[in-house]
Design a protein around this motif. Structure first.
Motif, PDB file in Angstrom:
ATOM      1  N   UNK A   9       0.726  -0.965   0.106  1.00  0.00           N
ATOM      2  CA  UNK A   9      -0.338   0.337  -0.100  1.00  0.00           C
ATOM      3  C   UNK A   9       0.890   1.344   0.074  1.00  0.00           C
ATOM      4  N   UNK A  10       0.431   2.175  -0.556  1.00  0.00           N
ATOM      5  CA  UNK A  10       0.740   3.471  -0.610  1.00  0.00           C
ATOM      6  C   UNK A  10       2.532   3.416  -1.307  1.00  0.00           C
ATOM      7  N   UNK A  11       2.363   2.985  -2.498  1.00  0.00           N
ATOM      8  CA  UNK A  11       3.890   2.840  -3.010  1.00  0.00           C
ATOM      9  C   UNK A  11       3.488   3.476  -4.134  1.00  0.00           C
ATOM     10  N   UNK A  12       4.256   4.745  -4.394  1.00  0.00           N
ATOM     11  CA  UNK A  12       4.368   5.353  -5.370  1.00  0.00           C
ATOM     12  C   UNK A  12       4.833   4.600  -6.794  1.00  0.00           C
ATOM     13  N   UNK A  13       5.297   3.645  -6.779  1.00  0.00           N
ATOM     14  CA  UNK A  13       6.172   3.101  -7.540  1.00  0.00           C
ATOM     15  C   UNK A  13       5.352   1.542  -8.275  1.00  0.00           C
ATOM     16  N   UNK A  14       4.619   0.888  -6.904  1.00  0.00           N
ATOM     17  CA  UNK A  14       3.814   0.180  -7.744  1.00  0.00           C
ATOM     18  C   UNK A  14       2.893   1.028  -8.023  1.00  0.00           C
ATOM     19  N   UNK A  15       2.290   1.322  -8.152  1.00  0.00           N
ATOM     20  CA  UNK A  15       1.424   2.399  -9.175  1.00  0.00           C
ATOM     21  C   UNK A  15       1.365   2.072 -10.348  1.00  0.00           C
TER      22      UNK A  15
END
Length: 92
Positions: A9-15
């Motif tokens: 959660x809350x992971x810009x790289x993941x998004x």
């Protein structure tokens, strides 16, 4: 062809990784590491220290890697074309 993105959660790289895969029309499964502590432990034991971890038939990487995502798209397209040609060859 199984492609899995292990995210948190809350992971810009993941998004960003998931957004780029979707933009390219690449189907993938997502595993939320915050809900899968055993999987997280396995990935850490394997040496991964950054999310997302992306596992494909051709490569595995961690972090947002647009270059590798684009490579994956090319590999998937080449595989699709090879499969299509093979199927057409069987019908001839």
């Amino acid at each position: 062809m199984g492609i899995t993105v292990f995210d948190k959660p809350n992971c810009p790289q993941c998004a960003a990784t998931e957004r780029r895969l979707a933009q390219l029309g690449i189907e993938f499964d997502v595993v939320d590491l915050s809900r899968n502590p055993q999987t997280l432990a396995q990935l850490v034991d394997a040496g991964y220290r950054q999310a997302p971890v992306v596992i494909t038939p051709y490569a595995t990487w961690s972090g947002h890697r647009p270059d590798l995502i684009d490579d994956l798209a090319q590999q998937l397209e080449a595989h699709r074309l090879e499969t299509s040609a093979a199927q057409q060859g069987r019908m001839a």
